[in-house]
Write a protein that holds these residues in place. Structure first.
Motif, short mmCIF file in Angstrom:
data_model
loop_
_atom_site.label_atom_id
_atom_site.label_comp_id
_atom_site.label_asym_id
_atom_site.label_seq_id
_atom_site.Cartn_x
_atom_site.Cartn_y
_atom_site.Cartn_z
N PRO A 50 60.02 6.17 56.37
CA PRO A 50 60.64 5.65 55.14
C PRO A 50 62.02 6.25 54.86
N PHE A 51 62.29 7.43 55.47
CA PHE A 51 63.58 8.10 55.20
C PHE A 51 64.62 7.72 56.24
N ASN A 52 64.12 7.13 57.35
CA ASN A 52 65.04 6.77 58.45
C ASN A 52 65.53 5.35 58.37
N SER A 53 64.79 4.48 57.63
CA SER A 53 65.28 3.09 57.59
C SER A 53 65.59 2.69 56.15
N ASP A 54 66.63 1.84 56.03
CA ASP A 54 67.15 1.52 54.68
C ASP A 54 66.33 0.41 54.03
N TRP A 55 66.65 0.11 52.81
CA TRP A 55 65.88 -0.86 52.02
C TRP A 55 65.81 -2.21 52.70
N MET A 56 66.92 -2.60 53.39
CA MET A 56 66.95 -3.93 54.02
C MET A 56 66.35 -3.91 55.41
N ARG A 57 65.94 -2.71 55.90
CA ARG A 57 65.46 -2.58 57.28
C ARG A 57 66.56 -3.00 58.25
N TYR A 59 69.45 -0.80 58.76
CA TYR A 59 70.05 0.41 59.34
C TYR A 59 68.93 1.41 59.60
N ARG A 60 68.99 2.04 60.79
CA ARG A 60 67.89 2.95 61.12
C ARG A 60 68.43 4.20 61.76
N GLY A 61 68.00 5.36 61.32
CA GLY A 61 68.41 6.64 61.88
C GLY A 61 67.24 7.30 62.59
N HIS A 62 67.50 8.52 63.11
CA HIS A 62 66.45 9.22 63.88
C HIS A 62 66.30 10.65 63.39
N THR A 63 66.30 10.83 62.06
CA THR A 63 66.15 12.22 61.63
C THR A 63 64.79 12.74 62.06
N ARG A 64 64.72 14.07 62.31
CA ARG A 64 63.43 14.68 62.62
C ARG A 64 63.06 15.68 61.54
N LEU A 65 63.88 15.64 60.45
CA LEU A 65 63.59 16.62 59.39
C LEU A 65 64.07 16.08 58.04
N VAL A 89 74.16 16.39 57.62
CA VAL A 89 73.24 16.15 56.50
C VAL A 89 73.50 14.78 55.88
N VAL A 90 72.43 14.08 55.48
CA VAL A 90 72.59 12.85 54.68
C VAL A 90 71.90 13.07 53.34
N PRO A 91 72.65 13.11 52.22
CA PRO A 91 72.00 13.15 50.92
C PRO A 91 71.32 11.80 50.67
N GLN A 92 70.11 11.84 50.10
CA GLN A 92 69.39 10.58 49.88
C GLN A 92 68.72 10.59 48.52
N GLY A 93 68.87 9.48 47.80
CA GLY A 93 68.20 9.36 46.49
C GLY A 93 67.04 8.40 46.68
N GLY A 94 67.13 7.21 46.05
CA GLY A 94 66.04 6.24 46.13
C GLY A 94 66.07 5.40 47.39
N VAL A 99 74.55 -0.44 52.19
CA VAL A 99 75.61 -0.39 53.21
C VAL A 99 75.30 0.66 54.29
N GLY A 100 74.04 1.04 54.39
CA GLY A 100 73.64 1.98 55.44
C GLY A 100 74.08 3.40 55.18
N GLY A 101 74.41 3.73 53.93
CA GLY A 101 74.93 5.08 53.63
C GLY A 101 73.85 6.11 53.44
N SER A 102 72.62 5.64 53.15
CA SER A 102 71.59 6.61 52.72
C SER A 102 70.63 7.01 53.82
N VAL A 103 70.86 6.49 55.04
CA VAL A 103 69.98 6.88 56.15
C VAL A 103 70.85 7.45 57.27
N PRO A 104 70.26 8.31 58.11
CA PRO A 104 71.04 8.92 59.18
C PRO A 104 71.56 7.87 60.17
N VAL A 105 72.64 8.18 60.84
CA VAL A 105 73.09 7.32 61.95
C VAL A 105 72.40 7.80 63.22
N PHE A 106 72.33 9.14 63.36
CA PHE A 106 71.63 9.74 64.51
C PHE A 106 70.52 10.64 63.97
N ASP A 107 70.65 11.97 64.20
CA ASP A 107 69.57 12.89 63.83
C ASP A 107 69.95 13.78 62.65
#
Ligand code: FAD
Ligand code: S2G
Ligand code: ZN
Length: 513
Positions: A50-57, A59-65, A89-94, A99-107
């Motif tokens: 849920p933290f790696n993909s955005d609301w629209m599904r 944009y997807r990142g690969h955070t491991r933490l 670091v990616v700060p994340q709220g809801g 625009v893909g700002g709230s999920v990681p691009v990589f890790d």
């Protein structure tokens, strides 16, 4: 690392990879189990999803933490550690950003504000609320409703978005016409810089003209210069009488006339004026199955909200207005909400569009500011262009399912959305950069309220000149500390200079400007 979602972005080698020692540090620092979702030493991929993909599904990142600090001090220690270790670091709220700002691009590590969710204070005399960044917008508004006040921002994502995210994206929404932008209502904020510095600027003063107004830099900075941990915002008294009317109109020309008439005749009680085209309402009918509020079908609809202190007075004003615009043939048909249920139902015809679009496969979103007289022309031109290129047609064999336009008429802010069965590079190339050139020709903005994220970063030049972008990058370098390394004859620097500027840039890299 290369990412198929971002073929032209490469992971920056200066960023370290997260290690088991890092996780150990964070677990000791944050204490509670729920504060650390660890995909480094455990196989927590599902919990991380849920933290790696955005609301629209989209944009997807690969955070491991994922880290969920519980206080400003914990955020300070987390960021300082990440900065020293060069962990991005990616700060994340809801995580409702578009625009893909709230999920990681990589890790990049996700630092999520959901555990910082306390209302700190509310002063009824001034209407000033001070709250943690992780307070959900709807929670803040309900808290204020009990105290006969109103949060001066409303948007369809209110049930999930955090006020820290609202400030960080400078969200506009449905009430900006009446209550203004967050640049005017936010009185102060608390934030943490990547080096751990805590920016204490939670002023509750309406006026404070002592030096540069630095809080403004954080409003709309999308997590690129620091993490907002609390917000101080002035909230108006909750209007006693709120009403809504829903109109059908035959042309955009008449929509403009209705808007001018609303400003003139409803004036001080007008609190929202939203535009929806016929196709967008058709999508809401398809996705909800609800019966449309008007008998006939029209190419355009408007939703008008009034907010005042006297129900009879406002209702009389609204009824007279409705008679006038129908009498003058500006509006073809209209309905007034008679009770709270109808009020909510009418608003759902506007707020349900985003949800309806999300069921159609993929959506190319263009949230733009353009001159009011041409607000809908962009939709017509886009539809004509995609039809001429053979992407739009009458049956399901065409890649484009809908081209719709809706938005905040009062802010001259259009949401052009092209819904496709699935994301399609050919359709994307037919729209971009044509749509940005169209907007640039009219001195518009390629992002009115949703911000830049990863989606709009490469197009900033269509709305900002080089000098402005250069100043923004200098500010970014100031807040996201720049370390200068003197290196002689190293392979890493070219023969002209012996200095390389190594900007840590750990805050939400690869995005924004
Ligand atoms: P997130 O999505 O988590 O993050 C958004 C950005 O802010 C990211 O770059 C993130 O890194 C950064 N960020 C988040 N929290 C912090 C923090 N504490 N400190 C620093 N940076 C941070 N937007 C509008 O403007 N108007 C609308 O009318 C509108 N309607 C919407 C309707 C729907 C149904 C949906 C899904 C979205 C809508 N949005 C709208 C977009 C979105 O809701 C807003 O951008 C919202 O402000 C994002 O808040 P969030 O807490 O979800 O932030
Ligand atoms: C709105 C939400 C996102 C979108 O509905 O006002 O800001 O583009 C938008 O549907
Ligand atoms: Zn909007």
């Amino acid at each position: 690392y290369t990412s198929d979602a971002y073929p032209n972005i490469k992971r920056d080698p200066k960023f370290a990879e997260i290690s088991a020692d890092d996780v150990k540090f964070f677990k000791e620092l944050l204490g509670s189990e729920s504060a650390v979702i660890d995909g480094v030493t455990t196989d927590a991929t599902d919990d991380l999803e849920p933290f790696n993909s955005d609301w629209m599904r989209k944009y997807r990142g690969h955070t491991r933490l994922v880290l969920k600090p519980g206080s400003t001090e914990e955020v300070s220690k987390v960021l300082k550690y990440c900065n020293d270790r060069k962990l991005a670091v990616v700060p994340q709220g809801g995580n409702t950003g578009l625009v893909g700002g709230s999920v990681p691009v990589f890790d990049e590590i996700v630092v999520n504000t959901s555990r910082m969710n306390k209302i700190r204070s509310f002063d009824a005399a001034s209407g000033v609320l001070v709250a943690d960044a992780g307070v959900i917008l709807e929670t803040a508004d309900s808290y204020l409703a009990e105290r006969e006040h109103l949060f001066p921002l409303d948007l369809g994502a209110k049930g999930s978005c955090h006020i820290g995210g609202n400030v960080s994206t400078n969200a506009g929404g449905l009430r900006l016409l009446r209550y203004g932008s967050l640049h005017g209502t936010v009185l102060g904020l608390e934030a943490v810089l990547p080096d751990g510095t805590i920016v204490e600027s939670l002023s509750t003063l309406r006026k404070n003209n002592t030096g540069y107004d630095l809080k403004q830099l954080f409003i709309g900075s999308e997590g690129t210069i620091g993490l907002v941990t609390a917000v101080s915002i002035i909230c108006p008294p909750r209007p006693k009488a709120v009403n809504v009317a829903y109109f059908g109109l035959e042309s955009f020309e008449q929509v403009q006339q209705a808007y001018l008439a609303a400003k003139g005749q409803l004036s001080e009680i007008l609190s929202a004026f939203e535009l929806m085209d016929g196709r967008s309402q058709g999508l809401v009918i398809e996705s909800t199955g609800n019966k449309h509020p008007l008998e006939g079908e029209y190419p355009f609809y408007c939703l008008i909200e009034t907010s005042g202190s006297n129900s009879e007075h406002d209702m009389a004003k609204l009824e007279t207005f409705l008679e006038n615009v129908m009498g003058e043939g500006i509006v073809a048909d209209g309905v007034l909400a008679q009770d709270e249920t109808q009020f909510q139902a009418l608003w759902r015809w506007r707020e349900g569009i985003t949800e309806a679009l999300s069921h159609l496969g993929g959506t190319y979103k263009y949230d733009v500011s353009i001159p009011l007289s041409e607000l809908y022309q962009l939709v017509e031109d886009c539809k004509a262009r995609l039809t001429e290129k053979g992407f739009v047609g009458d049956d399901d064999s065409f890649p484009v399912r809908a081209v719709v336009g809706y938005g905040h008429m009062g802010d001259s802010n259009l949401h052009l959305n092209v819904a496709v069965r699935q994301y399609n590079k050919e359709v994307e190339k037919a729209i971009e950069p044509w749509v940005y050139e169209w907007i640039q020709k009219r001195n518009g903005s390629i992002s009115a309220e949703h911000g830049m994220g990863v989606a709009k970063k490469e197009y900033i030049g269509y709305s900002q000149n080089e000098t402005m972008v250069k100043l923004m990058k200098q500010l970014k370098a100031l807040y996201d500390p720049v370390s200068i390394f003197l290196s002689l004859n190293s392979s890493r620097c070219d023969h002209h200079t012996n200095v390389i500027f190594w900007q840590n840039g750990i805050m939400n890299p690869y995005k924004y400007i």
